[in-house]
Design a protein around this motif. Structure first.
Motif, PDB file in Angstrom:
ATOM      1  N   ALA A  67       0.811  -1.225   0.000  1.00 56.93           N
ATOM      2  CA  ALA A  67       0.000   0.000   0.000  1.00 56.93           C
ATOM      3  C   ALA A  67       0.841   1.270   0.000  1.00 56.93           C
ATOM      4  O   ALA A  67       0.520   2.239  -0.697  1.00 56.93           O
ATOM      5  CB  ALA A  67      -0.933  -0.002   1.204  1.00 56.93           C
ATOM      6  N   THR A  68       1.917   1.289   0.774  1.00 57.01           N
ATOM      7  CA  THR A  68       2.656   2.536   0.988  1.00 57.01           C
ATOM      8  C   THR A  68       3.288   3.070  -0.285  1.00 57.01           C
ATOM      9  O   THR A  68       3.360   4.285  -0.483  1.00 57.01           O
ATOM     10  CB  THR A  68       3.737   2.342   2.066  1.00 57.01           C
ATOM     11  OG1 THR A  68       3.125   1.815   3.244  1.00 57.01           O
ATOM     12  CG2 THR A  68       4.403   3.669   2.405  1.00 57.01           C
TER      13      THR A  68
ATOM     14  N   HIS B 168       2.076   2.919  -3.245  1.00 54.34           N
ATOM     15  CA  HIS B 168       1.016   3.594  -4.008  1.00 54.34           C
ATOM     16  C   HIS B 168       0.703   4.953  -3.381  1.00 54.34           C
ATOM     17  O   HIS B 168       0.437   5.930  -4.093  1.00 54.34           O
ATOM     18  CB  HIS B 168      -0.234   2.727  -4.058  1.00 54.34           C
ATOM     19  CG  HIS B 168      -0.040   1.446  -4.808  1.00 54.34           C
ATOM     20  ND1 HIS B 168       0.131   1.399  -6.169  1.00 54.34           N
ATOM     21  CD2 HIS B 168       0.034   0.160  -4.371  1.00 54.34           C
ATOM     22  CE1 HIS B 168       0.281   0.143  -6.557  1.00 54.34           C
ATOM     23  NE2 HIS B 168       0.240  -0.625  -5.487  1.00 54.34           N
ATOM     24  N   ARG B 169       0.764   5.009  -2.054  1.00 56.43           N
ATOM     25  CA  ARG B 169       0.548   6.294  -1.363  1.00 56.43           C
ATOM     26  C   ARG B 169       1.629   7.291  -1.749  1.00 56.43           C
ATOM     27  O   ARG B 169       1.361   8.457  -2.031  1.00 56.43           O
ATOM     28  CB  ARG B 169       0.514   6.036   0.142  1.00 56.43           C
ATOM     29  CG  ARG B 169       0.387   7.278   1.002  1.00 56.43           C
ATOM     30  CD  ARG B 169       1.748   7.681   1.575  1.00 56.43           C
ATOM     31  NE  ARG B 169       1.636   8.872   2.422  1.00 56.43           N
ATOM     32  CZ  ARG B 169       2.671   9.528   2.904  1.00 56.43           C
ATOM     33  NH1 ARG B 169       3.901   9.138   2.627  1.00 56.43           N
ATOM     34  NH2 ARG B 169       2.493  10.586   3.651  1.00 56.43           N
TER      35      ARG B 169
ATOM     36  N   ARG C 148      -6.109   3.289  -4.414  1.00 57.18           N
ATOM     37  CA  ARG C 148      -5.586   1.916  -4.388  1.00 57.18           C
ATOM     38  C   ARG C 148      -4.868   1.648  -3.070  1.00 57.18           C
ATOM     39  O   ARG C 148      -5.032   0.580  -2.467  1.00 57.18           O
ATOM     40  CB  ARG C 148      -4.633   1.700  -5.557  1.00 57.18           C
ATOM     41  CG  ARG C 148      -4.089   0.274  -5.645  1.00 57.18           C
ATOM     42  CD  ARG C 148      -3.183   0.122  -6.860  1.00 57.18           C
ATOM     43  NE  ARG C 148      -3.904   0.417  -8.087  1.00 57.18           N
ATOM     44  CZ  ARG C 148      -3.321   0.600  -9.270  1.00 57.18           C
ATOM     45  NH1 ARG C 148      -2.008   0.554  -9.368  1.00 57.18           N
ATOM     46  NH2 ARG C 148      -4.049   0.852 -10.340  1.00 57.18           N
ATOM     47  N   ALA C 149      -4.076   2.616  -2.605  1.00 55.01           N
ATOM     48  CA  ALA C 149      -3.383   2.451  -1.323  1.00 55.01           C
ATOM     49  C   ALA C 149      -4.373   2.217  -0.193  1.00 55.01           C
ATOM     50  O   ALA C 149      -4.152   1.359   0.672  1.00 55.01           O
ATOM     51  CB  ALA C 149      -2.527   3.684  -1.037  1.00 55.01           C
TER      52      ALA C 149
ATOM     53  N   ARG D 129      -7.480   1.045  -0.464  1.00 57.30           N
ATOM     54  CA  ARG D 129      -8.134  -0.262  -0.625  1.00 57.30           C
ATOM     55  C   ARG D 129      -7.236  -1.375  -0.092  1.00 57.30           C
ATOM     56  O   ARG D 129      -7.715  -2.344   0.502  1.00 57.30           O
ATOM     57  CB  ARG D 129      -8.448  -0.529  -2.102  1.00 57.30           C
ATOM     58  CG  ARG D 129      -9.643   0.230  -2.631  1.00 57.30           C
ATOM     59  CD  ARG D 129     -10.133  -0.363  -3.946  1.00 57.30           C
ATOM     60  NE  ARG D 129      -9.101  -0.377  -4.976  1.00 57.30           N
ATOM     61  CZ  ARG D 129      -8.864   0.611  -5.815  1.00 57.30           C
ATOM     62  NH1 ARG D 129      -9.592   1.727  -5.744  1.00 57.30           N
ATOM     63  NH2 ARG D 129      -7.918   0.507  -6.735  1.00 57.30           N
ATOM     64  N   LEU D 130      -5.932  -1.233  -0.296  1.00 57.90           N
ATOM     65  CA  LEU D 130      -4.994  -2.251   0.162  1.00 57.90           C
ATOM     66  C   LEU D 130      -4.837  -2.252   1.680  1.00 57.90           C
ATOM     67  O   LEU D 130      -4.547  -3.295   2.276  1.00 57.90           O
ATOM     68  CB  LEU D 130      -3.631  -2.041  -0.500  1.00 57.90           C
ATOM     69  CG  LEU D 130      -3.578  -2.334  -2.007  1.00 57.90           C
ATOM     70  CD1 LEU D 130      -2.271  -1.823  -2.600  1.00 57.90           C
ATOM     71  CD2 LEU D 130      -3.734  -3.831  -2.258  1.00 57.90           C
ATOM     72  N   ASP D 131      -5.005  -1.084   2.304  1.00 54.78           N
ATOM     73  CA  ASP D 131      -4.882  -0.991   3.765  1.00 54.78           C
ATOM     74  C   ASP D 131      -5.978  -0.061   4.291  1.00 54.78           C
ATOM     75  O   ASP D 131      -5.723   1.095   4.614  1.00 54.78           O
ATOM     76  CB  ASP D 131      -3.503  -0.470   4.163  1.00 54.78           C
ATOM     77  CG  ASP D 131      -3.270  -0.543   5.669  1.00 54.78           C
ATOM     78  OD1 ASP D 131      -4.189  -0.999   6.390  1.00 54.78           O
ATOM     79  OD2 ASP D 131      -2.180  -0.153   6.127  1.00 54.78           O
TER      80      ASP D 131
ATOM     81  N   ASP E 278      -5.634   2.229   7.658  1.00 49.19           N
ATOM     82  CA  ASP E 278      -4.600   3.249   7.813  1.00 49.19           C
ATOM     83  C   ASP E 278      -5.269   4.624   7.873  1.00 49.19           C
ATOM     84  O   ASP E 278      -5.683   5.172   6.846  1.00 49.19           O
ATOM     85  CB  ASP E 278      -3.614   3.184   6.646  1.00 49.19           C
ATOM     86  CG  ASP E 278      -2.379   4.049   6.870  1.00 49.19           C
ATOM     87  OD1 ASP E 278      -2.500   5.102   7.534  1.00 49.19           O
ATOM     88  OD2 ASP E 278      -1.296   3.675   6.373  1.00 49.19           O
TER      89      ASP E 278
END
Length: 397
Positions: free
Chosen positions: A89-90, A92-93, A115-116, A118-120, A123
């Motif tokens: 995720a990070t 993409h962030r 997307r980031a 959705r993955l986490d 957060d």
């Protein structure tokens, strides 16, 4: 990574299996708090990438290059990491920030940050950053509140995030809910957050008071306004130096006047005239909000001082006209800016919107409603922060 690099340089291993094992350990180690920052790290990480470490090593090296202002190379490395480990995720962030701030591609930034998240989805930092991006992209108040409603468990994890949610409630006219959220949480001061929750506390109580005034319940409105003048301990801060509360005193004057207490009303209107009558650019947390000058003028009107009232209104208009085309940049050492600064802000554009807003307030005070409406719309069309559904200001009409 270093052990592999040094071992290879010293030819400590006769076969590649031991080297591969070190690379696998490095790539699979948690990325939390790992931030290479020394120039000698570049050679080590490049060596790792050349030997197949294309998941985390490019991410780490991208962080280093971004920190050293080599943005193009950082983006290229992060994109490699995102391709090789799309579930991280990070990275993409980080790409979202680079796309928005350096490539000026808001669409790509939005896609990457969504997307980031959705993955986490747990957060809270990424959720706050995503909401700030939505705000910059002009998402409506209702759309932003709907996203908060989907992620209730995140709202209280960070004070800055919770304050943003409360701000949206106030701007949506949900004053009772906003006040309930404020009173049920213990806030902690943070750099750049000075005055934020206290302002929302005032806005919630003022909004409730105005509702009671519409219902002709002036006694209850007065009670709410008096509460707004004193901050409860759970807000975590007291009044900022120089706070004058013109908006609260003006409405208290109206409440007393409606209840036949003319002398008390006069006293409150006098308090509402205090403070500087010079508009500011609203770049820092301790800048006096522009609407306080509007309330000064309205209070002078109630006191029969029409010339003094009009002087305040014209001052707002004049400032807006004079500074409309200023080129604005923040000082390198600027602290306590009022916004959560992850995505770059064009302060020249924001200043233009603010000047339109000041002119609108001035014309509002002068009762030139059509012209006020023109400049409110100009402000809204210039910068998302001044959109009619996302800028919480209590107007006296």
């Amino acid at each position: 990574y270093y052990m592999a690099y040094i071992s290879a340089a010293g030819q400590l291993f006769k076969d590649g299996e031991a080297l591969t094992e070190l690379f696998l350990k490095a790539e699979s180690a948690p990325a939390d708090y790992c931030f290479p920052n020394k120039l000698e790290d570049i050679a080590v990480l490049r060596f790792a990438i050349e030997h197949g470490c294309k998941k985390k090593a490019p991410y780490y090296l991208g962080n280093l290059f971004y920190d050293k202002f080599s943005f193009k190379e950082a983006v290229s490395l992060w994109e490699l990491s995102a391709r090789e480990e799309p579930g991280f995720a990070t990275v993409h962030r980080n790409l979202a920030i680079a796309y928005y701030n350096k490539k000026k591609d808001a669409g790509a930034a939005k896609e990457a940050l969504e997307r980031a998240f959705r993955l986490d989805p747990f957060d809270a930092r990424v959720f706050l950053e995503l909401d700030q991006l939505y705000k910059k992209l002009g998402k409506s108040l209702g759309e932003r509140l709907a996203v908060y409603a989907e992620h209730k468990e995140l709202r209280k994890q960070r004070d800055d995030l919770y304050v943003e949610y409360i701000t949206l409630l106030n701007e949506d006219g949900q004053y009772g809910e906003a006040l309930s959220c404020i009173l049920s949480h213990h806030f902690h001061p943070w750099e750049g957050g000075e005055g934020k929750i206290t302002r929302q506390y005032e806005e919630a109580l003022l909004g409730l008071a105005r509702e009671k005034m519409k219902e002709k319940d002036f006694a209850k409105a007065e009670e709410l306004l008096n509460r707004a003048l004193v901050y409860p301990d759970n807000l975590g801060e007291g009044k900022l130096e120089g706070t004058k509360d013109n908006h609260l005193y003006y409405h208290l004057g109206l409440c007393c006047m409606e209840q036949g207490r003319e002398e008390e009303a006069k006293g409150f209107f006098t308090l509402a005239t205090l403070g500087t009558d010079e508009p500011a650019g609203a770049m820092y947390y301790n800048d006096q909000p522009a609407q306080m000058i509007l309330y000064q003028g309205l209070a002078w009107e109630k006191l029969g001082e029409v010339a003094r009232a009009k002087a305040r209104f014209y001052r707002l208009v004049d400032y807006g006209e004079k500074h409309l085309h200023d080129h604005v940049e923040i000082d390198y050492f600027a602290v306590s800016l009022p916004d959560f600064l992850v995505f770059d802000e064009d302060y020249t554009v924001r200043n233009r919107a603010h000047c339109y807003y000041l002119m609108a307030l001035g014309y509002l005070g002068l009762k030139r409603m059509e012209k006020a409406g023109v400049y409110f719309r100009k402000a809204a069309n210039t910068h998302p922060a001044y959109r009619a559904d996302s800028y919480g200001v209590s107007f006296p009409y």
